[in-house]
Design a protein around this motif. Structure first.
Motif, PDB file in Angstrom:
ATOM      1  N   VAL A 171     -31.707 109.177  94.046  1.00 13.65           N
ATOM      2  CA  VAL A 171     -31.493 108.306  95.200  1.00 13.65           C
ATOM      3  C   VAL A 171     -31.429 109.196  96.439  1.00 13.65           C
ATOM      4  O   VAL A 171     -30.586 110.097  96.519  1.00 13.65           O
ATOM      5  N   GLU A 172     -32.317 108.940  97.399  1.00 11.94           N
ATOM      6  CA  GLU A 172     -32.397 109.773  98.598  1.00 11.94           C
ATOM      7  C   GLU A 172     -32.198 108.938  99.855  1.00 11.94           C
ATOM      8  O   GLU A 172     -32.554 107.754  99.897  1.00 11.94           O
ATOM      9  N   ASP A 173     -31.621 109.556 100.852  1.00 13.16           N
ATOM     10  CA  ASP A 173     -31.477 108.933 102.167  1.00 13.16           C
ATOM     11  C   ASP A 173     -32.546 109.539 103.069  1.00 13.16           C
ATOM     12  O   ASP A 173     -32.413 110.661 103.550  1.00 13.16           O
ATOM     13  N   ILE A 174     -33.633 108.789 103.264  1.00 13.84           N
ATOM     14  CA  ILE A 174     -34.764 109.262 104.075  1.00 13.84           C
ATOM     15  C   ILE A 174     -34.739 108.511 105.406  1.00 13.84           C
ATOM     16  O   ILE A 174     -35.051 107.322 105.472  1.00 13.84           O
ATOM     17  N   LYS A 175     -34.332 109.210 106.455  1.00 15.45           N
ATOM     18  CA  LYS A 175     -34.284 108.633 107.808  1.00 15.45           C
ATOM     19  C   LYS A 175     -33.518 107.315 107.826  1.00 15.45           C
ATOM     20  O   LYS A 175     -33.945 106.309 108.415  1.00 15.45           O
ATOM     21  N   GLY A 176     -32.369 107.321 107.124  1.00 15.70           N
ATOM     22  CA  GLY A 176     -31.504 106.143 107.126  1.00 15.70           C
ATOM     23  C   GLY A 176     -31.871 105.076 106.119  1.00 15.70           C
ATOM     24  O   GLY A 176     -31.155 104.083 105.982  1.00 15.70           O
ATOM     25  N   ALA A 177     -32.979 105.261 105.401  1.00 13.85           N
ATOM     26  CA  ALA A 177     -33.413 104.289 104.387  1.00 13.85           C
ATOM     27  C   ALA A 177     -33.165 104.866 102.996  1.00 13.85           C
ATOM     28  O   ALA A 177     -33.406 106.058 102.752  1.00 13.85           O
ATOM     29  N   THR A 178     -32.696 104.012 102.083  1.00 15.07           N
ATOM     30  CA  THR A 178     -32.440 104.451 100.714  1.00 15.07           C
ATOM     31  C   THR A 178     -33.721 104.392  99.899  1.00 15.07           C
ATOM     32  O   THR A 178     -34.406 103.368  99.870  1.00 15.07           O
ATOM     33  N   ASN A 179     -34.050 105.495  99.256  1.00 12.80           N
ATOM     34  CA  ASN A 179     -35.280 105.602  98.475  1.00 12.80           C
ATOM     35  C   ASN A 179     -34.954 106.034  97.055  1.00 12.80           C
ATOM     36  O   ASN A 179     -34.177 106.966  96.838  1.00 12.80           O
ATOM     37  N   PHE A 180     -35.538 105.340  96.058  1.00  9.79           N
ATOM     38  CA  PHE A 180     -35.386 105.707  94.653  1.00  9.79           C
ATOM     39  C   PHE A 180     -36.692 106.346  94.187  1.00  9.79           C
ATOM     40  O   PHE A 180     -37.766 105.775  94.396  1.00  9.79           O
ATOM     41  N   THR A 181     -36.611 107.512  93.568  1.00  9.19           N
ATOM     42  CA  THR A 181     -37.821 108.161  93.074  1.00  9.19           C
ATOM     43  C   THR A 181     -37.597 108.747  91.686  1.00  9.19           C
ATOM     44  O   THR A 181     -36.521 109.276  91.389  1.00  9.19           O
ATOM     45  N   THR A 182     -38.629 108.639  90.841  1.00  4.02           N
ATOM     46  CA  THR A 182     -38.576 109.249  89.502  1.00  4.02           C
ATOM     47  C   THR A 182     -39.201 110.638  89.501  1.00  4.02           C
ATOM     48  O   THR A 182     -39.198 111.320  88.481  1.00  4.02           O
ATOM     49  N   LYS A 183     -39.738 111.060  90.661  1.00  3.21           N
ATOM     50  CA  LYS A 183     -40.456 112.345  90.738  1.00  3.21           C
ATOM     51  C   LYS A 183     -39.469 113.478  90.964  1.00  3.21           C
ATOM     52  O   LYS A 183     -39.149 113.847  92.091  1.00  3.21           O
ATOM     53  N   ARG A 184     -38.997 114.016  89.865  1.00  7.24           N
ATOM     54  CA  ARG A 184     -38.043 115.123  89.933  1.00  7.24           C
ATOM     55  C   ARG A 184     -38.788 116.420  90.232  1.00  7.24           C
ATOM     56  O   ARG A 184     -39.760 116.749  89.556  1.00  7.24           O
ATOM     57  N   ARG A 185     -38.290 117.171  91.193  1.00  6.04           N
ATOM     58  CA  ARG A 185     -38.957 118.412  91.597  1.00  6.04           C
ATOM     59  C   ARG A 185     -38.426 119.637  90.863  1.00  6.04           C
ATOM     60  O   ARG A 185     -39.010 120.716  90.950  1.00  6.04           O
ATOM     61  N   TRP A 186     -37.311 119.487  90.142  1.00  3.31           N
ATOM     62  CA  TRP A 186     -36.714 120.664  89.534  1.00  3.31           C
ATOM     63  C   TRP A 186     -37.455 121.094  88.274  1.00  3.31           C
ATOM     64  O   TRP A 186     -38.262 120.366  87.705  1.00  3.31           O
ATOM     65  N   THR A 187     -37.149 122.309  87.828  1.00  2.00           N
ATOM     66  CA  THR A 187     -37.818 122.906  86.677  1.00  2.00           C
ATOM     67  C   THR A 187     -37.244 122.360  85.376  1.00  2.00           C
ATOM     68  O   THR A 187     -36.208 121.681  85.365  1.00  2.00           O
ATOM     69  N   ARG A 188     -37.914 122.689  84.269  1.00  2.00           N
ATOM     70  CA  ARG A 188     -37.422 122.249  82.957  1.00  2.00           C
ATOM     71  C   ARG A 188     -36.054 122.836  82.675  1.00  2.00           C
ATOM     72  O   ARG A 188     -35.171 122.160  82.133  1.00  2.00           O
ATOM     73  N   GLY A 189     -35.856 124.102  83.063  1.00  2.00           N
ATOM     74  CA  GLY A 189     -34.556 124.732  82.848  1.00  2.00           C
ATOM     75  C   GLY A 189     -33.448 124.025  83.606  1.00  2.00           C
ATOM     76  O   GLY A 189     -32.361 123.794  83.067  1.00  2.00           O
ATOM     77  N   HIS A 190     -33.724 123.660  84.869  1.00  2.00           N
ATOM     78  CA  HIS A 190     -32.737 122.917  85.646  1.00  2.00           C
ATOM     79  C   HIS A 190     -32.492 121.544  85.032  1.00  2.00           C
ATOM     80  O   HIS A 190     -31.358 121.048  85.021  1.00  2.00           O
TER      81      HIS A 190
END
Length: 239
Positions: A171-190
């Motif tokens: 869940v991200e706050d993008i310019k005051g708007a709440t955005n849900f994304t499944t695109k995780r940027r972290w690595t497999r280890g993280h």
């Protein structure tokens, strides 16, 4: 007349199954609570402590405590040595029996969440295992790991089913708007570390009550049925 009808037996079997699930849930919570207790008094005496090294014997499910280690300074380096049990004047020596007993309790259940913190010691060829101590504040550590890749993250939607603590969406706050994304940027280890920590939050009732929020009208991103084990975890501020 036989009082034990099929319906009576079925009812008792269901009750037994329910109680067994509850017993296993409590066993897992207790194992983690003991591990947290161990980590707290280890760090109180030795603040640099990160790992506990031990030998494990699967046939008896017993272990022998060997060393306490600090962080690994580089990806190719070995963990910093802190104590190995041979120093009579070291404050950890007086605690060695307690540490060993607590680790035994934490790892006693086959399905203990504490096992997710254990890996074979790659610096040794023998019977050597490393247990990574849990962070003092799991929610803060999760927030730190998530925001390293998603700086705008305000929370994560997590699933406590088979994966234990799988992150479904950020869940991200993008310019005051709440955005849900499944695109995780972290690595497999993280991802493995985050999943492990979230699973521990689910397993500890006090943490689950404090950090996991019920979702109303949530649509599962993968089309699965949303259950009580799908929760929102708001992320605390990070420095």
């Amino acid at each position: 007349m036989n009082d034990y009808t099929d319906s009576h037996i079925t009812s008792l079997a269901q009750q037994r199954e329910t109680l067994d699930r509850e017993r296993r849930r409590i066993e897992k919570a207790y194992a983690l609570a003991v591990l947290d207790h161990t980590a707290a008094y280890l760090r109180a005496v030795c603040p640099e402590a990160v790992y506990v090294e031990f030998a494990y014997y699967g046939n008896t499910r017993a272990l022998d405590l060997h060393e306490v280690l600090g962080a690994q300074p580089t990806s190719l380096g070995t963990c910093t040595f802190l104590w190995d049990g041979t120093e009579d004047d070291h404050p950890l020596t007086e605690l060695s029996d307690n540490i060993e007993m607590d680790l035994q309790i934490a790892l006693e259940p086959y399905d203990s969440p504490a096992w997710a913190t254990v890996n074979r010691n790659s610096a040794s060829d023998g019977n050597s295992w490393l247990l990574e101590l849990p962070p003092p504040d799991r929610a803060a550590r999760i927030a730190e790991l998530v925001r390293a890749f998603h700086p705008e993250a305000t929370g994560v939607v997590v699933d406590g089913h088979a994966a234990g603590g799988r992150v479904l969406e950020i869940v991200e706050d993008i310019k005051g708007a709440t955005n849900f994304t499944t695109k995780r940027r972290w690595t497999r280890g993280h991802d493995e570390v985050i999943t492990r920590l979230v699973a521990q939050v689910f397993a500890l009732p006090a943490l689950a009550q404090r950090h996991l929020v019920h979702l109303q009208g949530y649509r599962h991103p993968y089309g699965s049925r949303t259950t009580d084990l799908v929760r929102l975890m708001p992320l605390p501020p990070t420095s």
